[in-house]
Design an enzyme around this catalytic site. Structure first.
Site, short mmCIF file in Angstrom:
data_model
loop_
_atom_site.label_atom_id
_atom_site.label_comp_id
_atom_site.label_asym_id
_atom_site.label_seq_id
_atom_site.Cartn_x
_atom_site.Cartn_y
_atom_site.Cartn_z
N LYS A 116 12.69 119.54 -100.74
CA LYS A 116 14.07 119.64 -100.25
C LYS A 116 15.07 119.13 -101.29
O LYS A 116 16.26 119.41 -101.18
CB LYS A 116 14.22 118.92 -98.92
CG LYS A 116 13.46 119.65 -97.82
CD LYS A 116 13.80 119.23 -96.44
CE LYS A 116 13.10 120.10 -95.41
NZ LYS A 116 11.62 119.93 -95.45
C1 LIG Z 1 10.76 120.83 -94.84
C2 LIG Z 1 9.37 120.82 -95.33
C3 LIG Z 1 8.49 121.91 -95.13
C4 LIG Z 1 8.90 123.13 -94.36
O1 LIG Z 1 9.80 123.94 -95.08
P1 LIG Z 1 10.69 125.02 -94.33
O2 LIG Z 1 11.61 125.54 -95.35
O3 LIG Z 1 11.39 124.28 -93.21
O4 LIG Z 1 9.75 126.05 -93.80
C5 LIG Z 1 7.22 121.86 -95.67
N1 LIG Z 1 6.78 120.77 -96.33
C6 LIG Z 1 7.58 119.68 -96.52
C7 LIG Z 1 7.03 118.50 -97.23
C8 LIG Z 1 8.89 119.67 -96.04
O5 LIG Z 1 9.67 118.59 -96.24
#
Ligand SMILES: *Cc1c(COP(=O)(O)O)cnc(C)c1O
Length: 433
Positions: A107
């Site tokens: 993120k």
């Molecule tokens: C947010 C997140 C996901 C999921 O990603 P999306 O874009 O919401 O499908 C997967 N792994 C981690 C570690 C995350 O923080």
């Protein structure tokens, strides 16, 4: 770039308007009216390019009609300032490590790009903007670190007291300066409600120029296309069809992959790997989208029962499930399977997957079993295992190297303001600063 609400195509906005609004007035998510395509020669030339160079070219293709090229370069330099290595596990499997940013999860790509893009778009503003985020953990820390020390931005994080993990709490509360953590006596739902009330309060949202850094903002979606091109570039040499396995929750990462594909990424297929929250695999099987209550799992960033980016995927495929199935598979796995895969990879390759990446590894392995062709499989590893240290058995814990930046954070001092879950208290705090 012109964008439109996927609920009501026709009325278009600029990239800047889409970033500022976050979500369209009709409640729909924004998507490009037309998806720009990279030039024919681009993909071949990426082989000798760095991740940052690739990111710059892809960003330019998306945004150059609104942001001067020199500024795009600066945004990339500031936001994509960490490595994105690919590790080879065996002759047909590699891992794209997306956890080298400040909060050890993917993120960071979206949050940092959004922060620096907004700083540019509002460079001439005389007043500060106030970013308000409700978080149950990871999103908030990525936003906090993304906007930390970015000029003209003041960040308030609302998190539920005693309901985030110890590591998550430190990631949320050890920053100072323009970031303030508000520890709410209540649940995550209370935090979300408070944020909604704040935006609905005319006085507050005007005087404090409230801005959302919501995960559905296009400024968080676009930068997630960059690393798909980067991964493809690193595997070009093999010449085999490339399949991406994406650990999926709210489907933002997957949507970015499919967007990259529409921009010209020659991926053969995407696999949306889910935990027991299996709305997407069930949809691909039945053609019926049936949101559900979310179920708690060890890959908790994917515990999403009603993924908001699903609508964007349908938009990309004009609502045609058959076409979608030609490039997308999906499968769901239990925590037991996930733990088993973590141990298996450690024993076989001395590689420690985090629980999210392990779900993607499971889905890829099953896909290999059904395919006779020679394929190059890429697992998107979305977090560092040290973030989820509690799920590992003791003998494996010892093998997990805690990165320096996490160790520093763990020695930091917690700063938070404790608040009741009532809007008046929140308003008082926000108005007083
Ligand atoms: C947010 C997140 C996901 C999921 O990603 P999306 O874009 O919401 O499908 C997967 N792994 C981690 C570690 C995350 O923080």
């Amino acid at each position: 770039m012109r964008l439109q609400s996927i609920l009501k195509p026709g009325t278009t906005v600029s990239f800047r308007e889409a970033v500022d609004q976050g979500i369209a007035e009709d409640g729909g998510l924004f998507m490009p009216v037309e998806i720009p395509r990279l030039s024919e020669g681009f993909v071949a030339s990426t082989r000798s390019m760095t991740f940052q160079e690739i990111a710059f070219d892809v960003a330019r293709c998306l945004l150059e009609d609104e942001i001067p090229v020199g500024e795009i370069r600066r945004i990339i330099e500031k936001s994509m300032s960490f490595p994105v290595p690919i590790r080879i596990l065996d002759e047909r499997t590699s891992v794209l490590e997306l956890f080298h940013g400040p909060t050890l999860a993917f993120k960071d790509f979206g949050a940092r790009f959004m922060a620096h893009t907004m700083a540019y778009l509002h460079r001439n503003d005389t007043e500060e903007r106030t970013i308000l985020v409700a978080t149950s953990g990871d999103t908030g820390s990525a936003v906090a670190h993304g906007f930390h020390n970015v000029q003209g931005m003041k960040v308030y994080l609302l998190y539920p007291s005693r309901r985030v993990s110890a590591i998550q709490e430190l990631q949320l509360t050890t920053l100072t300066g323009n970031v303030t953590a508000l520890e709410i006596s209540g649940s995550f739902d209370d935090c979300q409600r408070l944020v909604k009330e704040a935006f609905a309060d005319k006085e507050l949202s005007r005087t404090k120029r409230l801005t959302s850094a919501n995960s559905i903002n296009v400024a968080r979606l676009f930068p997630q296309t960059f690393y798909y091109f980067n991964a493809y570039a690193r595997r070009l040499e093999g010449g085999r069809p490339v399949v991406f396995s994406v650990p999926s929750g709210n489907l933002g990462n997957l949507t970015a992959g499919l967007l990259a594909w529409r921009m010209g990424l020659p991926a053969d297929r995407f696999i949306a790997a889910t935990n027991l929250n299996d709305v997407l695999p069930r949809f691909l099987e039945s053609g019926v989208f049936a949101p559900a209550q979310s179920i708690a799992t060890i890959s908790n960033a994917m515990d999403v029962g009603n993924p908001s980016n699903f609508a964007r995927i349908m938009y990309l495929f004009d609502g045609n499930v058959k076409d979608l199935r030609c490039v997308l598979s999906s499968a769901s796995y239990s925590d037991v399977d996930t733990q088993r895969m973590i141990v298996e990879q450690f024993k076989k390759n001395q590689y420690i997957l985090d629980p999210h990446g392990a779900v993607a590894a499971l889905a890829l392995h099953h896909y290999f079993e059904t395919e006779k062709r020679e394929i190059d499989g890429i697992i998107l590893e979305t977090a560092h295992p040290a973030k989820f240290i509690d799920i590992y058995e003791d003998w494996m814990k010892k093998a997990i190297e805690v990165p320096e930046r996490l160790r520093t954070m763990m020695q930091g001092t917690k700063h938070s303001i404790r608040l009741s879950a009532t809007f008046d208290d929140l308003k008082t705090i926000l108005m007083s600063t």
